[in-house]
Design a protein around this motif. Structure first.
Motif, PDB file in Angstrom:
ATOM      1  N   GLU A  92      -2.102   5.355   5.238  1.00 27.13           N
ATOM      2  CA  GLU A  92      -2.040   5.093   3.797  1.00 27.13           C
ATOM      3  C   GLU A  92      -3.419   5.225   3.169  1.00 27.13           C
ATOM      4  O   GLU A  92      -3.551   5.693   2.032  1.00 27.13           O
ATOM      5  CB  GLU A  92      -1.452   3.711   3.525  1.00 27.13           C
ATOM      6  N   GLY A  93      -4.462   4.813   3.891  1.00 32.26           N
ATOM      7  CA  GLY A  93      -5.810   4.980   3.366  1.00 32.26           C
ATOM      8  C   GLY A  93      -6.174   6.441   3.190  1.00 32.26           C
ATOM      9  O   GLY A  93      -6.791   6.825   2.188  1.00 32.26           O
ATOM     10  N   GLY A  94      -5.795   7.272   4.173  1.00 30.79           N
ATOM     11  CA  GLY A  94      -6.048   8.703   4.045  1.00 30.79           C
ATOM     12  C   GLY A  94      -5.272   9.321   2.897  1.00 30.79           C
ATOM     13  O   GLY A  94      -5.803  10.163   2.150  1.00 30.79           O
ATOM     14  N   GLU A  95      -4.020   8.891   2.731  1.00 31.45           N
ATOM     15  CA  GLU A  95      -3.208   9.411   1.634  1.00 31.45           C
ATOM     16  C   GLU A  95      -3.769   8.969   0.291  1.00 31.45           C
ATOM     17  O   GLU A  95      -3.773   9.741  -0.686  1.00 31.45           O
ATOM     18  CB  GLU A  95      -1.762   8.931   1.792  1.00 31.45           C
ATOM     19  N   LEU A  96      -4.257   7.749   0.222  1.00 26.35           N
ATOM     20  CA  LEU A  96      -4.853   7.265  -1.023  1.00 26.35           C
ATOM     21  C   LEU A  96      -6.080   8.095  -1.388  1.00 26.35           C
ATOM     22  O   LEU A  96      -6.289   8.437  -2.561  1.00 26.35           O
ATOM     23  CB  LEU A  96      -5.234   5.792  -0.883  1.00 26.35           C
ATOM     24  N   GLY A  97      -6.876   8.456  -0.380  1.00 26.43           N
ATOM     25  CA  GLY A  97      -8.025   9.316  -0.644  1.00 26.43           C
ATOM     26  C   GLY A  97      -7.610  10.675  -1.164  1.00 26.43           C
ATOM     27  O   GLY A  97      -8.244  11.229  -2.073  1.00 26.43           O
ATOM     28  N   ARG A  98      -6.537  11.226  -0.586  1.00 22.64           N
ATOM     29  CA  ARG A  98      -6.050  12.533  -1.051  1.00 22.64           C
ATOM     30  C   ARG A  98      -5.566  12.434  -2.489  1.00 22.64           C
ATOM     31  O   ARG A  98      -5.863  13.304  -3.333  1.00 22.64           O
ATOM     32  CB  ARG A  98      -4.902  13.010  -0.154  1.00 22.64           C
ATOM     33  N   ALA A 107       0.833  -1.205   0.000  1.00 24.15           N
ATOM     34  CA  ALA A 107       0.000   0.000   0.000  1.00 24.15           C
ATOM     35  C   ALA A 107       0.866   1.253   0.000  1.00 24.15           C
ATOM     36  O   ALA A 107       0.589   2.225  -0.716  1.00 24.15           O
ATOM     37  CB  ALA A 107      -0.935  -0.010   1.215  1.00 24.15           C
ATOM     38  N   ALA A 108       1.940   1.243   0.805  1.00 24.41           N
ATOM     39  CA  ALA A 108       2.844   2.396   0.852  1.00 24.41           C
ATOM     40  C   ALA A 108       3.546   2.595  -0.487  1.00 24.41           C
ATOM     41  O   ALA A 108       3.696   3.731  -0.967  1.00 24.41           O
ATOM     42  CB  ALA A 108       3.867   2.208   1.972  1.00 24.41           C
ATOM     43  N   GLU A 109       3.983   1.508  -1.108  1.00 26.08           N
ATOM     44  CA  GLU A 109       4.647   1.602  -2.417  1.00 26.08           C
ATOM     45  C   GLU A 109       3.670   2.104  -3.478  1.00 26.08           C
ATOM     46  O   GLU A 109       4.057   2.871  -4.376  1.00 26.08           O
ATOM     47  CB  GLU A 109       5.205   0.231  -2.820  1.00 26.08           C
ATOM     48  N   THR A 110       2.420   1.698  -3.384  1.00 23.32           N
ATOM     49  CA  THR A 110       1.415   2.145  -4.352  1.00 23.32           C
ATOM     50  C   THR A 110       1.184   3.641  -4.234  1.00 23.32           C
ATOM     51  O   THR A 110       1.134   4.368  -5.238  1.00 23.32           O
ATOM     52  CB  THR A 110       0.109   1.368  -4.145  1.00 23.32           C
ATOM     53  N   ASN A 111       1.052   4.122  -3.018  1.00 27.07           N
ATOM     54  CA  ASN A 111       0.875   5.567  -2.829  1.00 27.07           C
ATOM     55  C   ASN A 111       2.100   6.346  -3.283  1.00 27.07           C
ATOM     56  O   ASN A 111       1.980   7.429  -3.867  1.00 27.07           O
ATOM     57  CB  ASN A 111       0.583   5.862  -1.358  1.00 27.07           C
TER      58      ASN A 111
END
Length: 495
Positions: free
Chosen positions: A460-466, A172-176
């Motif tokens: 990571e979920g919050g960053e993905l939303g951003r 997830a971190a690599e994806t973001n």
């Protein structure tokens, strides 16, 4: 209708069949809507400069609006199998001839690169959307397994207790991180080359800022030569995709390893499994091999794009613009395919929790914790504590002792051999080799502790939303520009 006075004759059969016709077909399929948008934006600037009246422009705009892939074809006689000339011929053969100044002070060079960049931005953003979908699936799966123990491996050997959630939180971190890099690349390359001309700019007072806005760009490309010569945007986009593909291939290797019969840590549903034609007992996961293989294609295409530009002059060339540039589309399509496959895998994975727990118990994965406790609780110097812990594990393995049934007397003897006492030995061993305690032994931020993993996933979920919002904003900007071009042409009084 002749398109040149410089060359007599038409393209040869071999030139047409091997190069021009395939190139025409590719551009008609992938670039034609962008060529039409470019023509409509330029038409509005012709109106602004007073080179055509609004009525004449409206007739021409309507003719452009009728242009689709079925309306044109590669024709050596009529258009030299060139899509720009085919577009001209389509307009000129309409019921209302174009005004005399149509296409004055124009070049194919900047129009071609502009269409290519417009298509590339669209495809790049689509790949980002696929990445966002994958990120959501990864985060969802990880959240269900933050406290499911499994062995973590270093150098191919069982090392410490982790969880699938911890492993997936890394993906997830690599994806973001990939999405952030791609967003930066998109913004860096969001500069419209239209108005650069052949290489040195144009002679009429084109409103390049307006042209950029009409085509959904953030700004015009400031330097005309950069506008037509540079394909750094292709290598930048390709590098972003290749970097993530390399990462994804490593995670896929983990899935392949853990899904193999030697581990059996995870399973995939029947609709993602394969069989052997000869061995009825086998249940294969070729989808993972396909993903990893396509990751290699994505990386390879990035190398093609760099190699195709190396040692070419810094100007507009077919070698760079067309022969090499088409690799970007192929790369993006390979990337989107493997992302869809990976999404299916992630949403279909089942972890075999008991088998992973059993694997944790088979190895003395708490050796690091034991050495720490020998130092912190018994005062044994760290390096000596490492020796004592290693000695204990060596003898336990030789005696076929299970990590879940430690031998306190053995630990005492190992400590005494180095001149120290290890008390309370039983409690030290219980703390070190209890699977659930071992999972929760790490307390530092970013560790495998379930609480820390939950925090990671929340962030990571919050960053993905951003990032999703940022990408959506850029897509909306392109779509708004496209809708603007569909609006009626302004009258002379309002240009």
């Amino acid at each position: 209708m002749a398109v040149t006075g410089r060359i007599d004759g038409t393209p040869s059969d071999v030139w047409h069949e091997e190069v021009l016709a395939p190139q025409f077909a590719y551009e008609a399929e992938h670039l034609l809507p962008h060529y039409v948008a470019i023509e409509r934006a330029l038409l509005r600037d012709y109106v602004r400069m007073g080179l055509v009246d609004p009525a004449g422009a409206a007739a021409l705009d309507a003719r452009l609006g009728s242009l689709d892939v079925d309306a044109i074809r590669a024709d050596p006689q009529r258009n030299m199998s060139d899509i720009s000339f085919a577009l001209e011929h389509h307009v000129q053969s309409g019921p209302t001839p174009p005004f005399a100044a149509w296409h004055v002070d124009r070049s194919r060079n900047d129009a071609q690169v502009c269409a290519q960049l417009m298509a590339a931005r669209t495809h790049f953003a689509a790949a980002a959307a696929d990445l966002i979908d994958l990120g959501r699936a990864v985060t969802s799966l990880a959240a269900r397994h933050t406290d499911t123990p499994m062995p973590g491996y270093t150098h191919g050997q069982a090392a410490q207790i982790i969880t699938p959630g911890y492993h997936l939180a890394a993906l997830a971190a690599e994806t973001n991180a990939a999405l952030r890099r791609m967003l930066h690349t998109y913004d860096e390359t969001d500069a419209c080359p239209l108005g650069s001309g052949a290489m040195a700019g144009q002679e009429l007072p084109w409103d390049r800022a307006r042209l950029a806005a009409d085509l959904g760009f953030a700004r015009p490309q400031p330097h005309a030569l950069v506008g037509v010569a540079s394909r750094t945007w292709t290598t930048a986009m390709a590098a972003d995709l290749a970097g993530y593909a390399a990462v994804l291939s490593r995670f896929t290797t983990d899935f392949m390893t853990w899904g193999g019969s030697g581990f059996g840590f995870l399973d995939l549903p029947d609709d993602l499994a394969g069989i052997s034609a000869a061995m009825p007992q086998k249940r294969n996961f070729p989808v993972l091999e396909r993903i990893r293989g396509r990751c290699a294609h994505v990386v390879g295409r990035a190398a093609d794009l760099v190699a195709g530009q190396r040692n070419t002059p810094y100007s507009n060339t077919v070698e760079v613009s067309k022969e090499t540039g088409a690799h970007l589309y192929t790369q993006v399509q390979s990337m989107r395919s493997l992302l869809r496959l990976t999404h299916a895998v992630v949403t279909g994975i089942t972890y075999r929790t008991e088998r992973m727990r059993t694997a944790c118990a088979e190895d003395h994965l708490g050796g690091f914790t034991l050495a720490n406790r020998l130092t912190l609780d018994c005062g044994i110097p760290w390096r000596t504590a490492q020796i004592v812990a290693g000695r204990y594990i060596k003898h336990a393995v030789e005696r076929d002792l299970d990590a879940a049934a430690p031998d306190a007397d053995l630990l005492r003897a190992c400590a005494a051999e180095s001149g120290y006492e290890a008390e309370p030995a039983a409690a030290l061993l219980a703390e070190a080799f209890d699977i659930d305690a071992g999972l929760r032994a790490k307390h530092s931020a970013g560790s495998a502790h379930p609480d820390q993993v939950a925090r990671l996933l929340k962030a990571e979920g919050g960053e993905l939303g951003r990032l999703d919002a940022e990408w959506s904003r850029r897509t909306a900007h392109r779509q708004a520009a496209a809708r603007h071009l569909d609006e009626p042409l302004p009258s002379q009084d309002h240009v």
